[in-house]
Structure formats: structure tokens, C-alpha cells
Design a protein around this motif. Structure first.
Motif, PDB file in Angstrom:
ATOM      1  N   THR A  27      26.206 -43.466  15.012  1.00 19.72           N
ATOM      2  CA  THR A  27      27.240 -44.242  14.337  1.00 19.72           C
ATOM      3  C   THR A  27      26.659 -45.578  13.903  1.00 19.72           C
ATOM      4  N   ALA A  89      23.792 -35.671  24.099  1.00 21.87           N
ATOM      5  CA  ALA A  89      24.821 -36.322  23.290  1.00 21.87           C
ATOM      6  C   ALA A  89      26.022 -36.718  24.155  1.00 21.87           C
ATOM      7  N   TRP A  90      26.372 -35.875  25.108  1.00 18.06           N
ATOM      8  CA  TRP A  90      27.486 -36.172  26.007  1.00 18.06           C
ATOM      9  C   TRP A  90      27.166 -37.389  26.878  1.00 18.06           C
ATOM     10  N   ASP A  93      27.286 -40.501  24.846  1.00 15.38           N
ATOM     11  CA  ASP A  93      28.675 -40.896  24.614  1.00 15.38           C
ATOM     12  C   ASP A  93      29.253 -41.606  25.841  1.00 15.38           C
ATOM     13  N   GLY A  96      27.954 -45.063  25.941  1.00  9.75           N
ATOM     14  CA  GLY A  96      28.432 -45.887  24.839  1.00  9.75           C
ATOM     15  C   GLY A  96      27.465 -45.993  23.678  1.00  9.75           C
ATOM     16  N   GLY A  98      26.158 -44.517  20.247  1.00  9.82           N
ATOM     17  CA  GLY A  98      26.795 -43.737  19.187  1.00  9.82           C
ATOM     18  C   GLY A  98      25.945 -42.588  18.682  1.00  9.82           C
ATOM     19  N   HIS A 100      25.800 -38.449  18.236  1.00  8.68           N
ATOM     20  CA  HIS A 100      26.715 -37.312  18.225  1.00  8.68           C
ATOM     21  C   HIS A 100      26.020 -36.061  17.716  1.00  8.68           C
ATOM     22  N   ASP A 102      27.489 -32.398  16.405  1.00  8.08           N
ATOM     23  CA  ASP A 102      28.714 -31.667  16.095  1.00  8.08           C
ATOM     24  C   ASP A 102      28.469 -30.165  16.118  1.00  8.08           C
TER      25      ASP A 102
END
Length: 129
Positions: A27, A89-90, A93, A96, A98, A100, A102
Motif C-alpha cells: 500500500t 502477508a498475514w 498485516d 501493520g 502494507g 498484500h 490477493d
């Protein structure tokens, strides 16, 4: 020095996977100098997390999945690698960061790219010795 080269190698591989797959991303800004300056530290932290997961969790998962690996003639290792990428990725997350991933199939493709790029970078840096 070897640990630093190992983290940089993982970071390059993750960056290539994020560049190739829309479903793997950090992100923040999406272009220019702000993208580089705001994403370099998270990229290095994710590379470090991936190294720790690969060193401690992946061997356990591989041993537990030996019957599936034998049954699928080794193809199940792609699933194990994809699950490790989703796990990274988990964790990112939770911390904190960013980062990801998908979906499962994006994770499979990303894991393949990360593995291949990591092999190439390790060979160029001479880490295979």
C-alpha cells in the motif's frame, strides 16, 4: 554480511513478484520517488519475515505434507510455497506493514516467481557457494 545479502536477495524477488502480479502489492504511492522511498523499508521487513518463515515454518509444513508431495510427484511444494507467501502477508498485516497477496492462485504465481528470481539473484551474488 551473508544475512544482509540474503535479505536483499529476498527483497529483490518480492519486488519482482509485486511488479509482475497485480494481486501482490504494497500500500502507498504507486509511482515516482515517493513510491520508492515509502516502500523500501516495508519491502526489506517483508523480506526478513519471509526469511524467518522459510527457515522455521516451511520445513515443518514440508515434512507434514510429505505424503501429498509424493502423491503429486512434488507439485504440492507449489502449494506449500503459496501458503508460506500468504502466511507472510498475514504476518505483515498483523504487524501493520502494507503488504498484500490477493488469493491463492496469485500466491502460487508469486511463489514461483520469488523462487526463480531468488535462485538467479543468489547465483549472481555468489550466495550458492
Amino acid at each position: 554480511m551473508r544475512v544482509l545479502a540474503w535479505v536483499v536477495s529476498n527483497a529483490i524477488a518480492i519486488a519482482v513478484a509485486a511488479w509482475l502480479f497485480d494481486g501482490i502489492y504494497f500500500t502507498g504511492p504507486t509511482s515516482g520517488r515517493p513510491e520508492l522511498t515509502e516502500k523500501i523499508l516495508p519491502l526489506l521487513v517483508v523480506a526478513l519475515i519471509m526469511g524467518v518463515v522459510t527457515a522455521f515454518v516451511k520445513p515443518v509444513m514440508t515434512i507434514l505434507s510429505i505424503p501429498f508431495i509424493i502423491l503429486t510427484l512434488g507439485l504440492f511444494l507449489f502449494v506449500v510455497n503459496a501458503l508460506m507467501l500468504l502466511f507472510v502477508a498475514w504476518i505483515a498485516d498483523l504487524v501493520g506493514i502494507g503488504f498484500h497477496v490477493d488469493g491463492f492462485w496469485t500466491a502460487v504465481g508469486g511463489a514461483i516467481v520469488i523462487t526463480v528470481v531468488d535462485w538467479v539473484v543468489d547465483g549472481v551474488l555468489g550466495l550458492d557457494d
